[in-house]
Design an enzyme around this catalytic site. Structure first.
Site, mmCIF file in Angstrom:
data_model
loop_
_atom_site.group_PDB
_atom_site.id
_atom_site.type_symbol
_atom_site.label_atom_id
_atom_site.label_comp_id
_atom_site.label_asym_id
_atom_site.label_seq_id
_atom_site.Cartn_x
_atom_site.Cartn_y
_atom_site.Cartn_z
ATOM 1 N N ASP A 26 51.114 57.119 37.368
ATOM 2 C CA ASP A 26 49.881 57.220 38.147
ATOM 3 C C ASP A 26 49.466 55.815 38.570
ATOM 4 O O ASP A 26 49.226 54.945 37.727
ATOM 5 C CB ASP A 26 48.785 57.868 37.281
ATOM 6 C CG ASP A 26 47.562 58.254 38.085
ATOM 7 O OD1 ASP A 26 47.609 58.172 39.322
ATOM 8 O OD2 ASP A 26 46.551 58.636 37.465
ATOM 9 N N ASP A 132 49.618 59.230 45.020
ATOM 10 C CA ASP A 132 49.680 58.107 44.077
ATOM 11 C C ASP A 132 50.174 58.484 42.688
ATOM 12 O O ASP A 132 49.963 57.731 41.734
ATOM 13 C CB ASP A 132 48.305 57.438 43.972
ATOM 14 C CG ASP A 132 47.230 58.381 43.437
ATOM 15 O OD1 ASP A 132 47.509 59.592 43.315
ATOM 16 O OD2 ASP A 132 46.117 57.901 43.145
ATOM 17 N N GLU A 133 50.830 59.624 42.549
ATOM 18 C CA GLU A 133 51.345 59.986 41.233
ATOM 19 C C GLU A 133 52.622 60.813 41.353
ATOM 20 O O GLU A 133 52.851 61.500 42.344
ATOM 21 C CB GLU A 133 50.300 60.742 40.413
ATOM 22 C CG GLU A 133 49.882 62.063 41.011
ATOM 23 C CD GLU A 133 48.904 62.830 40.134
ATOM 24 O OE1 GLU A 133 49.037 62.773 38.892
ATOM 25 O OE2 GLU A 133 48.012 63.497 40.701
#
Length: 375
Positions: A26, A132-133
């Site tokens: 993350d 974003d992960e």
């Protein structure tokens, strides 16, 4: 780097069980971190990426805040007007005010693509969960120690090439890995082995369990159930009676069990657009005009992402008091017809303009439209 399919085989009475080791990566305060990286003036100051606060009269929300802004109580989805008030309170208290920056989504998407390319160099089987992960199946490392070493090298490479930090959680499944990745943010790395999973979860708030949102948390808190340990005191039958079919799923999750696979080519479950009005409204012409804009935006994205049709239409309305309601309709057959989506969206919208869905004639601040059951 090849995937080993016979990793750490455990003998059981019914055959063999392959040990899984899953990583969840993350990025830390992703949008804000990119802006800090790219603009030296933003470094070391409280920063919020989101809507224009307009001196406290702005609409919309904070998309991402850096960790300095979070110390003021500003987090993702904080109303931008509230973020402004918290910034002003900090300023009056002698602290630096927040710097507000507008969202630059094309830039964030480009950086995300670079980060995901780096991850794939280290982890062949990877599932991008959001901008974003991502999850990665690192079972091929054959041990938690080797998985930790791999993920440290991955974090260091992302920092060296993109000048951004990431937090990683490593565990026996996606559930534990995701919770672990948030454990030591920012720039953290947390390993939770299978035999440690239940003890790791035990003292945590029930909110860490996916699927337990504010309403479920409030209901359970009213019954003095606040931690995972409290929830574990209930039998599977009690959980089912309390929470319906979800209760059976929670029974497994609170014990750290999760069999969901890492899906290398995960497709979006829905495609949607939403917009916040500059001023709250019940003007039917404004609402219908915005609905038409949302319809075209959704259909454009549907085709851009390679889908040919949808079956379910979902309309979301957020009132001036922030109460949010969604209504959906599933069509008899798949379609990508703009006129059909306009018609179905309008059918879902009209009850919010009269007493059927809006008996108190509350003004509307946000309208959203999304399609599901994509093909």
């Amino acid at each position: 780097m090849g995937i080993v399919n016979h990793v750490a085989v455990l003998r059981t009475g019914q055959g063999c069980k392959v040990m899984r080791i899953i990583a969840h990566l993350d990025m830390d305060a992703f949008f804000a971190a990119i802006e800090e990286r790219d603009t030296s003036a933003f470094q070391g100051v409280p920063l919020v990426v989101g809507a224009d606060p307009l001196g406290g009269n702005g609409r919309g929300v904070a998309s991402t805040s850096n960790y300095l802004a979070r110390e003021y109580g500003i987090h993702s989805a904080t109303p931008i007007s509230t973020a402004w008030r918290l910034s002003e309170a900090a300023r009056r208290g002698g602290k630096p005010p927040v710097t507000f920056v507008s969202v630059d989504m094309p830039k964030y998407v480009r950086v995300s693509e670079e980060v995901m390319r780096i991850i794939r160099r280290f982890i062949p089987k990877m599932e991008q969960a959001s901008i974003d992960e991502s999850y990665g199946d690192v079972s091929f490392t054959e041990s938690y120690e080797a998985a930790e070493s791999l993920c440290r090298r991955l974090k260091n490479t992302i920092h060296a090439e993109e000048r951004l930090t990431a937090s990683v959680g490593i565990g026996p499944n996606k559930l534990i890995a995701k919770i672990a990745s948030g454990w030591r943010k920012p720039d953290g790395l947390t390993v939770v082995r299978e035999e440690e999973a239940e003890a790791f979860l035990a003292p945590l708030s029930i909110r860490v369990i996916p699927g337990i949102g504010p309403k479920t948390e409030s209901m359970l808190n009213a019954q003095h159930i606040k931690t995972v340990t409290d929830l574990r005191a209930l039998t599977v039958h009690q959980l089912e009676a309390l929470l319906g079919k979800r209760g059976v799923d929670f029974y497994e999750k609170i014990r750290g069990r999760d069999d969901s696979p890492v899906e290398e080519y995960s497709e979006p479950q829905s495609i949607g657009e939403q917009e916040t009005f500059d001023s709250d409204t019940l003007d039917s012409q404004r609402l219908v005009t915005l609905l038409d804009v949302l319809v075209h935006g959704v259909v454009d994205r549907l085709h851009h992402e390679g889908f040919h049709s949808f079956r379910t239409v979902v309309l979301t309305v957020r009132f001036a008091d922030f109460k949010t309601t969604s209504r959906a309709h599933t069509l008899a057959a798949p379609t990508d017809n703009v006129a059909m989506l306009q018609r179905e969206g309008l059918k879902l919208l009209l009850p919010f303009l009269d007493r059927r869905e809006n008996p108190h004639r509350k003004l509307i601040r946000l309208l959203g439209l999304r399609v599901e059951k994509l093909s």
